[in-house]
Design a protein around this motif. Sequence first.
Motif, short mmCIF file in Angstrom:
data_model
loop_
_atom_site.label_atom_id
_atom_site.label_comp_id
_atom_site.label_asym_id
_atom_site.label_seq_id
_atom_site.Cartn_x
_atom_site.Cartn_y
_atom_site.Cartn_z
N PRO A 79 0.84 -1.20 0.00
CA PRO A 79 0.00 0.00 0.00
C PRO A 79 0.88 1.25 0.00
O PRO A 79 1.99 1.24 0.53
N HIS A 80 0.35 2.32 -0.59
CA HIS A 80 1.12 3.55 -0.65
C HIS A 80 1.54 4.03 0.74
O HIS A 80 0.77 3.98 1.68
N HIS B 88 8.04 8.04 3.40
CA HIS B 88 9.20 7.61 4.18
C HIS B 88 9.78 8.74 5.02
O HIS B 88 9.85 9.88 4.57
N LEU B 89 10.19 8.37 6.21
CA LEU B 89 10.92 9.27 7.09
C LEU B 89 12.29 8.63 7.32
O LEU B 89 12.37 7.47 7.71
N ILE B 90 13.35 9.38 7.02
CA ILE B 90 14.70 8.84 7.10
C ILE B 90 15.46 9.50 8.23
O ILE B 90 15.55 10.73 8.30
N ASP B 91 15.96 8.68 9.15
CA ASP B 91 16.81 9.19 10.24
C ASP B 91 18.22 9.37 9.68
O ASP B 91 18.89 8.40 9.32
N PHE C 193 5.23 6.01 6.88
CA PHE C 193 4.03 6.62 7.45
C PHE C 193 3.03 6.91 6.34
O PHE C 193 3.39 6.97 5.16
N VAL C 194 1.79 7.07 6.75
CA VAL C 194 0.72 7.46 5.84
C VAL C 194 -0.05 8.56 6.53
O VAL C 194 -0.38 8.45 7.71
N GLU D 242 9.75 12.18 1.05
CA GLU D 242 10.80 11.70 1.93
C GLU D 242 11.15 12.80 2.92
O GLU D 242 11.50 13.90 2.53
N LEU D 243 11.05 12.49 4.19
CA LEU D 243 11.41 13.45 5.24
C LEU D 243 12.76 13.06 5.80
O LEU D 243 12.91 11.95 6.32
N TYR D 244 13.73 13.94 5.70
CA TYR D 244 15.07 13.68 6.23
C TYR D 244 15.17 14.32 7.61
O TYR D 244 15.01 15.52 7.75
#
Length: 140
Positions: A91-92, A95-98, A107-108, A133-135
Motif C-alpha cells: 500500500p502507498h 518515508h521518514l529517514i533518520d 508513514f501514511v 521523503e522526510l530527512y
Amino acid sequence: MSSKFFIDNDDAVLRDAGLRVTKQRLAIMRVLFEAEDHPDAEQVLARARERDASVSQATTYRTLAVLAEKGVLQTHTFDGGMTRFEVSNRPHHDHLIDMDTGDVMEFVSDEIERLQRKIAAEHGYEIVAHRLELYCRKAG
Ligand SMILES: [Zn+2]
C-alpha cells in the motif's frame, strides 16, 4: 504493512520476470518479501546467505536489477546513499529517514495525501504518483 498476498507466489514472480527459479533466487525473494526496513543489496545478500549459504553476490545483484526493471521492486536512493529495495505491491506510504542512523520509517497521512491532491488540482493537475521523503534528526 504486509505483502503477504505475494508470499506463496515466489515462483510465478520469478518466472514472470524472466528469471529461472532456483533455490538461491527463492531465498532472495523471501528476504525481500519479509523485509520491512528497505535493505540495500549487501543486506539482501547477507540475509539470503543466512537462508542459503550458496547465494552469490552476482546472483543477488542480477536478481535485484531484473526485479527492479520489471517493477516487482521499487528502488530508493535516500539521501543519495546506497540503492535500497522494497517490493512494489505494498500500500502507498511515505518515508521518514533518520539521517544519523539511516533507519527508514514508513508513514501514511490522509491529510498530506489530501493536501497534495488539492495543490495539484489548483495547478490544473491530477497526481499520478508521488514520493515524499522526510530527512530527519531526533529532536532535542
Ligand atoms: Zn517503504
